[in-house]
Enzyme design. Sequence first.
Site, PDB file in Angstrom:
ATOM      1  N   HIS A 101       0.488  -1.486  -0.330  1.00 37.09           N
ATOM      2  CA  HIS A 101      -0.255  -0.410   0.029  1.00 37.09           C
ATOM      3  C   HIS A 101       1.128   1.160   0.257  1.00 37.09           C
ATOM      4  O   HIS A 101       1.162   2.481  -0.679  1.00 37.09           O
ATOM      5  CB  HIS A 101      -1.038   0.461   0.792  1.00 37.09           C
ATOM      6  CG  HIS A 101      -2.373   1.685   1.520  1.00 37.09           C
ATOM      7  ND1 HIS A 101      -2.648   1.235   0.795  1.00 37.09           N
ATOM      8  CD2 HIS A 101      -1.737   1.799   2.401  1.00 37.09           C
ATOM      9  CE1 HIS A 101      -3.128   2.772   0.573  1.00 37.09           C
ATOM     10  NE2 HIS A 101      -3.070   2.883   1.544  1.00 37.09           N
ATOM     11  N   GLN A 117       3.703   1.554  -1.163  1.00 43.58           N
ATOM     12  CA  GLN A 117       4.829   1.290  -2.140  1.00 43.58           C
ATOM     13  C   GLN A 117       3.704   2.508  -3.356  1.00 43.58           C
ATOM     14  O   GLN A 117       3.879   2.901  -4.173  1.00 43.58           O
ATOM     15  CB  GLN A 117       5.536   0.569  -2.896  1.00 43.58           C
ATOM     16  CG  GLN A 117       6.516   0.146  -2.475  1.00 43.58           C
ATOM     17  CD  GLN A 117       7.768   1.358  -2.317  1.00 43.58           C
ATOM     18  OE1 GLN A 117       7.905   1.817  -3.570  1.00 43.58           O
ATOM     19  NE2 GLN A 117       8.588   0.961  -0.647  1.00 43.58           N
ATOM     20  N   HIS A 123       1.042   4.217  -3.208  1.00 44.64           N
ATOM     21  CA  HIS A 123       0.250   5.374  -2.421  1.00 44.64           C
ATOM     22  C   HIS A 123       1.662   6.517  -2.902  1.00 44.64           C
ATOM     23  O   HIS A 123       1.694   6.935  -3.490  1.00 44.64           O
ATOM     24  CB  HIS A 123       0.709   5.586  -1.011  1.00 44.64           C
ATOM     25  CG  HIS A 123      -0.217   6.693  -0.802  1.00 44.64           C
ATOM     26  ND1 HIS A 123      -1.229   6.939  -0.486  1.00 44.64           N
ATOM     27  CD2 HIS A 123       0.394   7.837  -0.043  1.00 44.64           C
ATOM     28  CE1 HIS A 123      -1.903   8.181  -0.183  1.00 44.64           C
ATOM     29  NE2 HIS A 123      -1.153   8.471  -0.176  1.00 44.64           N
TER      30      HIS A 123
END
Length: 110
Positions: free
Chosen positions: A81, A83, A85
């Site tokens: 998540h 990475q 984001h």
Amino acid sequence: MSEDQNDAQLEVCMGLIINGGSAKSFAFEAIKAAKNNQFDTAIEKLKEADKYLIEAHNVQTQMLKNEADGKSADISLMMVHAQDHLMTAITFRDLAGEIVDLYKKLDSKK
């Protein structure tokens, strides 16, 4: 993974998420400024976005260095998540720069 390692990895993930989110917010503010023909402000907002992306990039670089040294991080949903984001923020920042340039061109043709 020990509790200390888990806490450290969570801290890294949160750093990526926070820096990515801040970069995306500044990039969005740059678009809003450009839309209002405030181009100096737009450029400053893009520079602010870049500062946060550099912070996140430094975290990623350290993670890569650690992995090259044999100390790889566990792949968790939180890491994926974080990475994701960050990569979304990078893409948004790039697009914001193009949109600011487009607004400048449109303004110069008035």
